[in-house]
Write an enzyme that holds these catalytic residues in place. Structure first.
Site, mmCIF file in Angstrom:
data_model
loop_
_atom_site.group_PDB
_atom_site.id
_atom_site.type_symbol
_atom_site.label_atom_id
_atom_site.label_comp_id
_atom_site.label_asym_id
_atom_site.label_seq_id
_atom_site.Cartn_x
_atom_site.Cartn_y
_atom_site.Cartn_z
ATOM 1 C CG ASP A 343 51.063 61.056 89.494
ATOM 2 O OD1 ASP A 343 50.267 60.225 89.044
ATOM 3 O OD2 ASP A 343 52.295 61.019 89.277
ATOM 4 C CD GLU A 379 48.118 57.443 91.002
ATOM 5 O OE1 GLU A 379 47.753 56.738 90.045
ATOM 6 O OE2 GLU A 379 49.068 58.254 90.917
#
Length: 703
Positions: A343, A379
């Site tokens: 993330d 990401e």
């Protein structure tokens, strides 16, 4: 209390006692706190410190023991020092966690009245915070077979552990919403019938809800608010939180592996649940605030925030980087997971301010003999300046391709963007990933994800409906690159309903016929809706959970069919980028060619025509460049993908020899299950393509 050992960090039982070790560079003293079943606390001062690690061994203490720490040191927020022994702290290396976070003023290390900000809050937080659990697990991994699916064959299914089965009628009620529920045959069989090869689990590291959500009576559903990087989230366990969650998680992994499905974890190493300077003191903040977090250089009472969540872990520091790598190795070696999706990964790659491809984070990951061998997905952005780094991560890494999502949404929403950028996205995004030696599978292609509208809502709503989140609809993305098919929200109009269904199929067909690694969002294959909420991070209820009683069976058949077609067609999942070169001995065909509606290959003017909404992508199965494990050339059928995003039907000319002597329909998004009626064979030449439609045609050649 015996001296014990400074390594390994955490709590480790040796058969007769437990060794406790905690890193804190600035502490003046550390108390180990043990809790009896009735909550009675006993404190034991750790007398030994080696290389900034406080350690000791207690005989007779074993698995199931609840524990925490109280760390002494200076309290001077202006200097970054936030030690406060009134706050019970979770061991960052705890392998299991017991108890819930309860909102109480005692959670906060500072004086909330603001009268004396230089003084620590004296209230005891122990009754309101989770505790670590000493764990010893001898799970029987015998027979576990990791699928090790090649990237080019991978189809990812992004799924929430709880939301997957909370409403599944064939999963026993006691198992719904748990690791055991995800491993239940009823759900595993769905994954197998769909044809996915990997589940990407939304965060399963132990997490808690933010105070601002608790004050509104909501919780953090997605889990991007990590408290413990080694502990599986106890709330997803059907067997309790005394360490049984570890065994249950492992059993889930083993069951998925037995079904040929890899397990990828969405991990949040960029920030923690302690939030900004007004957040609670739960673990790292009280253990060594300046040692774990990036502090604002101008005001060390505040944090540098590249994440939008209040703080950023300082991965530049050796101890923080070591904790991250220890966590990753643990989940691979002990929990048998097959990869990670990071993330806001750009935040991990920031050296001083800029995102740095040569940062210590990349160096350590690349040389690690364990972590470098599993699937690594970034990401590739954060919210800081220069944080959008799609295409800029180094080899070994794949990326969530945000440009793929934006382009495909633009095309099907009717934006006049032409076909040039779409051609890059359909063929693996060579403009982003080729220059540094990566392959097409560096691109994880997706149209939807947990964050944003699900597919059904993408074609039903143009405006978010996030009122249930309690932020007056201010949260969530406002520019979604979508189209509601002319009516906002649900409708009984059969024409609009049919158009929306076709648009869903168009998005999914584009995704599954693109080179790269497709990622499906759980429920998109079933027609799942969130009622227009495009930021359901705090909706642990029917808004987010998959409704298994409202399944679109035709859509499920359509998606399963496309995944099966992809699996059987190497030309649709190539391991090398297309060259556009002529293939010897074919009479002039190319490994990839692009056709205009008139039947000729696209001209330069047409490539740059923003109004062009129709294109044919020809893929020649005789031009595949990769070879099998024995060095043999891979040869496949050839296909023509005919894509038309315009609002009206259009006549196109299907190319004839040497490209094809005829075509066989394989999939058409005009039909609910993708299966066109007979006759399925058409000749080269003019043919009408319906409005907003994708065809997959298999090339036929005379012997």
């Amino acid at each position: 209390m015996w001296p014990g050992s400074p390594a390994p960090l955490g709590a480790h039982w040796d058969g007769t006692g437990t060794n406790f070790a905690l890193w804190s560079a600035g502490a003046s003293a550390v108390d180990l706190c043990l809790f009896d079943p009735d909550g009675t606390e006993s404190r034991h001062r750790l007398q030994e410190t080696t290389h900034q690690v406080w350690h000791g061994r207690l005989a007779g203490v074993g698995p199931g023991q609840r524990y925490g720490y109280r760390v002494h040191g200076p309290y001077d927020p202006g200097a970054g020092s936030r030690w406060n022994p009134a706050k019970l702290l979770l061991d960052p290396y705890a392998r299991a966690v017991d108890g819930e976070l309860a909102l109480d003023p005692a959670l906060f290390g500072f004086r909330p009245d603001g009268v004396d900000a230089a003084s620590p809050d004296p209230r005891d937080s122990a009754p309101f915070v989770p505790r670590g659990v000493v764990v010893h697990d001898s799970f029987p991994w015998d027979g576990d077979r990791r699928p090790a699916t090649p990237w080019s064959d991978t189809v990812i299914y992004e799924v929430h552990v709880k939301g997957a089965t909370m409403r599944h009628p064939d999963v026993p009620p006691a198992l719904r919403g748990t690791y055991a529920g995800l491993a239940h045959p009823a759900f595993v069989e769905h994954l197998q019938s769909l044809g996915v090869t990997a589940v990407e689990l939304l965060p399963v590291h132990q997490f808690v809800s933010e105070p601002h959500l608790l004050r509104r009576g909501l919780t953090n559903y997605w889990g991007y608010n990590t408290l413990g990087y080694f502990a599986p989230h106890a709330g997803y366990s059907s067997a309790g939180s005394g360490g049984a969650q570890v065994t249950e998680f492992k059993a889930m992994v083993k069951a998925l592996h037995a079904a040929g499905i890899e397990v990828v974890l969405d991990v949040v190493y960029n920030h923690t649940a302690e939030g900004d300077s007004t957040g609670p003191t739960l673990s790292l903040r009280g253990i060594d605030n300046p040692g774990y977090y990036r502090l604002d250089g101008a005001n060390r009472a505040r944090y540098t925030d590249y994440t939008g969540c209040g703080n950023t872990l300082d991965v530049r520091r050796p101890q923080v980087l070591a904790m991250l790598m220890d966590s990753l190795r643990y989940w691979v070696t002990e929990m048998h997971v097959d990869g990670f999706r990071f993330d806001l990964a750009a935040a991990l790659a920031r050296s001083m301010h800029d995102v740095d491809r040569l940062s210590a984070f990349f160096d350590v990951v690349h040389q690690d003999p364990v972590v470098s061998q599993v699937k690594l997905i970034a990401e590739p952005w954060d919210i800081g300046e220069g944080g959008y780094q799609v295409g800029n991560f180094p080899p070994l890494w794949t990326e969530w391709n945000g440009k793929y999502r934006d382009t495909v949404r633009d095309v099907w929403s009717g934006a006049r963007v032409g076909v040039r950028d779409l051609a890059y996205r359909l063929t693996g995004s060579s403009d982003l990933y080729r220059s540094d030696g990566r392959r097409p599978f560096a691109s994880v292609n997706f149209v939807t994800a947990h964050d944003g509208f699900p597919m059904a809502d993408l074609v039903t709503y143009e405006h978010k409906r996030n009122e249930a989140n309690g932020e007056d609809n201010r949260d969530g993305e406002s520019h979604n690159r979508n189209w509601n098919c002319g009516v906002e929200g649900p409708t009984d109009d059969p024409e609009v309903t049919a158009l929306r269904a076709r648009q869903v199929r168009n998005h999914l067909a584009t995704l599954l016929l693109s080179t790269g690694v497709p990622m499906l969002t759980a429920g998109d294959e079933l027609g799942r809706t969130q009622g227009g909420n495009n930021n359901a991070y705090c909706q642990d209820n029917e808004i987010s959970w998959i409704d298994w009683e409202a399944v679109d069976g035709e859509l499920l058949e359509f998606v399963s069919r496309l995944v099966a077609v992809r699996r059987g067609a190497p030309v649709l999942r190539q391991e090398a980028f297309f060259e556009g070169h002529e293939i010897p001995g074919t009479g002039g065909t190319r490994d990839v060619a692009w056709f205009a509606p008139g039947g000729g290959q696209l001209t330069t003017a047409e490539w740059f025509d923003g109004g062009l909404q129709t294109v044919g992508m020809y893929l020649d199965g005789r031009g595949i460049r990769h070879r099998d494990a024995r060095g043999r050339r891979v040869v496949d059928d050839s296909y023509l993908v005919q894509l038309h995003a315009g609002p009206d039907p259009v006549t196109v000319h299907l190319p004839g020899p040497p490209w094809a002597d005829g075509y066989e329909f394989v999939v058409s998004t005009e039909y609910p299950t993708g299966v066109p009626p007979r006759p399925a064979v058409v000749a080269p030449g003019p043919i009408e393509v319906p409005a907003r439609c994708v065809w997959l045609l298999r090339v036929l050649r005379r012997p």
